[in-house]
Design a protein around this motif. Structure first.
Motif, PDB file in Angstrom:
ATOM      1  N   ALA A  12       2.981   6.264  -2.915  1.00 28.69           N
ATOM      2  CA  ALA A  12       4.311   6.712  -2.928  1.00 28.69           C
ATOM      3  C   ALA A  12       4.303   6.955  -4.554  1.00 28.69           C
ATOM      4  O   ALA A  12       4.442   8.285  -5.089  1.00 28.69           O
ATOM      5  N   ARG A  13       3.885   5.960  -5.542  1.00 24.38           N
ATOM      6  CA  ARG A  13       3.865   6.138  -6.865  1.00 24.38           C
ATOM      7  C   ARG A  13       2.875   7.206  -7.290  1.00 24.38           C
ATOM      8  O   ARG A  13       3.022   7.864  -8.274  1.00 24.38           O
ATOM      9  N   LYS A  14       1.728   6.998  -6.357  1.00 28.68           N
ATOM     10  CA  LYS A  14       0.742   8.138  -6.797  1.00 28.68           C
ATOM     11  C   LYS A  14       1.175   9.422  -6.840  1.00 28.68           C
ATOM     12  O   LYS A  14       0.736  10.339  -7.503  1.00 28.68           O
ATOM     13  N   ARG A  15       2.042   9.670  -5.694  1.00 31.43           N
ATOM     14  CA  ARG A  15       2.618  11.061  -5.338  1.00 31.43           C
ATOM     15  C   ARG A  15       3.871  11.316  -6.104  1.00 31.43           C
ATOM     16  O   ARG A  15       4.434  12.397  -5.621  1.00 31.43           O
ATOM     17  N   ASN A  16       4.181  10.678  -6.978  1.00 31.13           N
ATOM     18  CA  ASN A  16       5.593  10.662  -7.548  1.00 31.13           C
ATOM     19  C   ASN A  16       6.580  10.870  -6.805  1.00 31.13           C
ATOM     20  O   ASN A  16       7.797  11.836  -6.985  1.00 31.13           O
ATOM     21  N   ILE A  17       6.728  10.005  -5.584  1.00 36.83           N
ATOM     22  CA  ILE A  17       7.826   9.956  -4.727  1.00 36.83           C
ATOM     23  C   ILE A  17       8.489   8.844  -4.679  1.00 36.83           C
ATOM     24  O   ILE A  17       7.860   7.679  -4.806  1.00 36.83           O
ATOM     25  N   ALA A  18       9.742   8.759  -4.418  1.00 38.50           N
ATOM     26  CA  ALA A  18      10.503   7.402  -4.479  1.00 38.50           C
ATOM     27  C   ALA A  18      10.717   7.034  -2.929  1.00 38.50           C
ATOM     28  O   ALA A  18      11.179   7.861  -2.091  1.00 38.50           O
ATOM     29  N   VAL A  19      10.423   5.760  -2.549  1.00 40.55           N
ATOM     30  CA  VAL A  19      10.880   5.271  -1.359  1.00 40.55           C
ATOM     31  C   VAL A  19      12.039   4.878  -1.337  1.00 40.55           C
ATOM     32  O   VAL A  19      12.431   3.909  -2.135  1.00 40.55           O
ATOM     33  N   PRO A  20      13.199   5.307  -0.497  1.00 40.04           N
ATOM     34  CA  PRO A  20      14.659   4.615  -0.750  1.00 40.04           C
ATOM     35  C   PRO A  20      14.723   3.472  -0.074  1.00 40.04           C
ATOM     36  O   PRO A  20      14.121   3.349   1.236  1.00 40.04           O
ATOM     37  N   GLY A  21      15.540   2.566  -0.350  1.00 40.27           N
ATOM     38  CA  GLY A  21      15.580   1.317   0.407  1.00 40.27           C
ATOM     39  C   GLY A  21      17.424   1.437   0.695  1.00 40.27           C
ATOM     40  O   GLY A  21      18.014   1.570  -0.296  1.00 40.27           O
ATOM     41  N   PHE A  22      17.642   1.002   1.839  1.00 42.68           N
ATOM     42  CA  PHE A  22      18.914   0.960   2.173  1.00 42.68           C
ATOM     43  C   PHE A  22      19.255  -0.425   2.581  1.00 42.68           C
ATOM     44  O   PHE A  22      18.818  -1.100   3.649  1.00 42.68           O
ATOM     45  N   ASN A  23      20.772  -0.895   2.031  1.00 41.49           N
ATOM     46  CA  ASN A  23      21.125  -2.295   2.337  1.00 41.49           C
ATOM     47  C   ASN A  23      21.928  -2.057   3.565  1.00 41.49           C
ATOM     48  O   ASN A  23      22.726  -1.152   3.848  1.00 41.49           O
ATOM     49  N   ILE A  24      21.935  -3.147   4.237  1.00 42.01           N
ATOM     50  CA  ILE A  24      22.626  -3.344   5.658  1.00 42.01           C
ATOM     51  C   ILE A  24      23.696  -4.183   5.337  1.00 42.01           C
ATOM     52  O   ILE A  24      23.195  -5.641   5.901  1.00 42.01           O
ATOM     53  N   THR A  55       0.704  -1.230   0.021  1.00 45.09           N
ATOM     54  CA  THR A  55       0.021   0.039  -0.060  1.00 45.09           C
ATOM     55  C   THR A  55       0.915   1.230  -0.033  1.00 45.09           C
ATOM     56  O   THR A  55       0.548   2.096  -0.696  1.00 45.09           O
ATOM     57  N   ILE A  56       1.868   1.137   0.872  1.00 43.61           N
ATOM     58  CA  ILE A  56       2.742   2.423   0.830  1.00 43.61           C
ATOM     59  C   ILE A  56       3.548   2.780  -0.431  1.00 43.61           C
ATOM     60  O   ILE A  56       3.459   3.931  -0.742  1.00 43.61           O
ATOM     61  N   PRO A 102       4.075  -8.323  -0.798  1.00 41.53           N
ATOM     62  CA  PRO A 102       4.322  -8.004  -2.119  1.00 41.53           C
ATOM     63  C   PRO A 102       5.572  -8.678  -2.518  1.00 41.53           C
ATOM     64  O   PRO A 102       6.522  -8.736  -1.795  1.00 41.53           O
ATOM     65  N   VAL A 103       5.955  -8.713  -4.187  1.00 41.44           N
ATOM     66  CA  VAL A 103       7.041  -9.181  -4.620  1.00 41.44           C
ATOM     67  C   VAL A 103       7.605  -8.163  -5.590  1.00 41.44           C
ATOM     68  O   VAL A 103       6.919  -7.722  -6.434  1.00 41.44           O
ATOM     69  N   GLU A 104       8.895  -8.164  -5.627  1.00 42.46           N
ATOM     70  CA  GLU A 104       9.605  -7.186  -6.592  1.00 42.46           C
ATOM     71  C   GLU A 104      10.190  -8.106  -7.338  1.00 42.46           C
ATOM     72  O   GLU A 104      11.008  -9.037  -6.772  1.00 42.46           O
ATOM     73  N   ALA A 105      10.347  -8.024  -8.796  1.00 41.59           N
ATOM     74  CA  ALA A 105      11.031  -9.149  -9.500  1.00 41.59           C
ATOM     75  C   ALA A 105      11.884  -8.170 -10.431  1.00 41.59           C
ATOM     76  O   ALA A 105      11.755  -6.991 -10.484  1.00 41.59           O
ATOM     77  N   GLU A 106      12.934  -8.658 -11.323  1.00 45.91           N
ATOM     78  CA  GLU A 106      13.737  -7.945 -12.120  1.00 45.91           C
ATOM     79  C   GLU A 106      13.694  -8.503 -13.352  1.00 45.91           C
ATOM     80  O   GLU A 106      13.536  -9.678 -13.674  1.00 45.91           O
ATOM     81  N   LEU A 107      13.552  -7.698 -14.524  1.00 47.10           N
ATOM     82  CA  LEU A 107      13.752  -7.940 -15.810  1.00 47.10           C
ATOM     83  C   LEU A 107      14.693  -6.960 -16.558  1.00 47.10           C
ATOM     84  O   LEU A 107      14.723  -5.663 -16.477  1.00 47.10           O
ATOM     85  N   GLY A 108      15.574  -7.676 -17.296  1.00 45.47           N
ATOM     86  CA  GLY A 108      16.807  -6.987 -18.033  1.00 45.47           C
ATOM     87  C   GLY A 108      18.169  -7.184 -16.820  1.00 45.47           C
ATOM     88  O   GLY A 108      17.822  -7.845 -15.864  1.00 45.47           O
ATOM     89  N   ALA A 109      19.036  -6.857 -17.272  1.00 45.55           N
ATOM     90  CA  ALA A 109      20.271  -6.738 -16.670  1.00 45.55           C
ATOM     91  C   ALA A 109      20.861  -5.517 -15.979  1.00 45.55           C
ATOM     92  O   ALA A 109      21.343  -4.814 -16.823  1.00 45.55           O
ATOM     93  N   VAL A 110      20.741  -5.417 -14.721  1.00 43.79           N
ATOM     94  CA  VAL A 110      21.484  -4.380 -13.814  1.00 43.79           C
ATOM     95  C   VAL A 110      22.664  -5.036 -13.585  1.00 43.79           C
ATOM     96  O   VAL A 110      22.821  -5.615 -12.773  1.00 43.79           O
ATOM     97  N   MET A 111      23.683  -4.477 -14.445  1.00 46.79           N
ATOM     98  CA  MET A 111      24.971  -5.107 -14.203  1.00 46.79           C
ATOM     99  C   MET A 111      25.881  -4.337 -12.988  1.00 46.79           C
ATOM    100  O   MET A 111      25.685  -3.392 -12.392  1.00 46.79           O
ATOM    101  N   GLY A 112      27.201  -5.318 -12.834  1.00 42.14           N
ATOM    102  CA  GLY A 112      27.751  -4.419 -11.681  1.00 42.14           C
ATOM    103  C   GLY A 112      28.268  -5.707 -10.560  1.00 42.14           C
ATOM    104  O   GLY A 112      29.188  -5.467  -9.948  1.00 42.14           O
TER     105      GLY A 112
END
Ligand code: 13P
Length: 312
Positions: free
Chosen positions: A15-27, A10-11, A143-153
């Motif tokens: 955020a998408r509706k309001r054109n805001i991005a939610v940052p995610g921080f890796n630990i 829902t969150i 909810p599930v996030e998936a990836e399509l295409g190659a984010v290299m690195g």
């Protein structure tokens, strides 16, 4: 709205509706979580606390359970949720993982959202693996996030020259495939490749300065239309603000940040832990206020109120 009981799905939709991005921080190291959460709370910014499989294998976060336990001690549900980042089907070393086992453990541990990364598979195989995870996670209301295409690195070898990668669009997410992928898998969010690259993680290169990536915004617009779900930008460190702001207007509702906060921590890793934590805190506040321009986003997401440039 009861913010504390609001699910991550829902969150992100709000955020998408309001054109805001939610940052995610890796630990990648457990003591990094305290300054990350403190900076989110102090600036009233909504963010995700994330760990990826490679961070308990190649870095020092321990395990999914250790990260969950630390999160339970530190969380503030007005500003944070817990997300499982990259669970690859084929990992950085080209090995097959027990991805369903990992996802199932994360669901038992109470992760609020999960990512399955089938990007090293063919389209059909990615659809099959992602579909399996969606079925498991949706049964648990996650909810599930998936990836399509190659984010290299993240691969061991050197990255192809960036200019060549960007000019040819090699590995970019195909808008047509994105439409089909979402329709057939039911994934909730889609991680896209549009010029973004991950920061290096190999021991030999992880301290180096990350290249400044650009984003193909016209390409993103096509993916946004075809996919129709919140999009995710991985490799969020070091992308110029001009591109970031444009991407937030065209479907990017979640942005992943690792290198920008890991490097200042690792630089002081031999010092007293408080010093390394303060370096992360200062970097976080600067990122939220200046680089990502999301400080105060919790008030915008939940109440539509703009309260930026808060003094702390
Ligand atoms: P950076 O290391 O470039 O910030 O990327 C992080 C990321 O995408 C983790 O999933």
């Amino acid at each position: 709205m009861d913010i504390k009981s609001c699910g991550t799905g829902t969150i992100i939709n709000l955020a998408r509706k309001r054109n805001i991005a939610v940052p995610g921080f890796n630990i990648p190291y457990l003591p990094m979580m305290e300054p990350v959460i403190r900076a989110l709370c102090d600036t009233r910014t909504f963010g995700l606390i994330m760990v990826a499989r490679l961070e308990w294998i190649k870095f020092g976060s321990g395990s999914m359970k250790a990260v969950r336990d630390e999160y339970l001690k530190l969380k503030d549900e007005r500003f944070t949720r817990l997300h499982l980042d990259h669970v690859p089907v084929i990992d950085e070393d080209n090995l097959l993982t027990d991805f369903t086992g990992i996802i199932s453990e994360a669901l038992d541990l109470g992760y609020g959202s999960v990512m399955i990364d089938g990007s090293r598979l063919t389209l059909e195989e990615n659809i099959e693996a992602t579909g399996k995870v969606v079925e498991m996670a949706h049964r648990a209301g996650v909810p599930v996030e998936a990836e399509l295409g190659a984010v290299m690195g993240h691969e061991a070898g050197p990255l192809p020259p960036y200019e060549e990668l960007f000019a040819t669009g090699k590995g970019f997410t195909s808008p047509e495939d994105a439409g089909r992928f979402i329709a057939e898998t039911g994934a909730d969010w889609l991680s896209v490749a549009i010029g973004n690259v991950h920061g290096a993680i190999s021991a030999a290169t992880r301290t180096g300065k990350k290249i400044e990536a650009r984003l193909a915004i016209d390409h993103l617009e096509k993916i946004d239309k075809a996919a129709g779900v919140p999009l995710v930008l991985h490799g969020g460190t070091g992308i110029s603000k001009k591109y970031l702001m444009e991407s937030f207007r065209h479907g990017i509702a979640k942005i992943n940040i690792a290198t920008a906060i890991r490097q200042p921590y690792e630089k002081l890793i031999m010092n007293p832990v408080r010093e390394a934590q303060e370096a992360v805190y200062e970097t976080m506040v600067d990122l939220l206020r200046n680089e990502l321009d999301v400080a105060g986003s919790a008030d915008i997401i939940f109440n539509g109120i703009k309260t930026q440039n808060l003094r702390i």
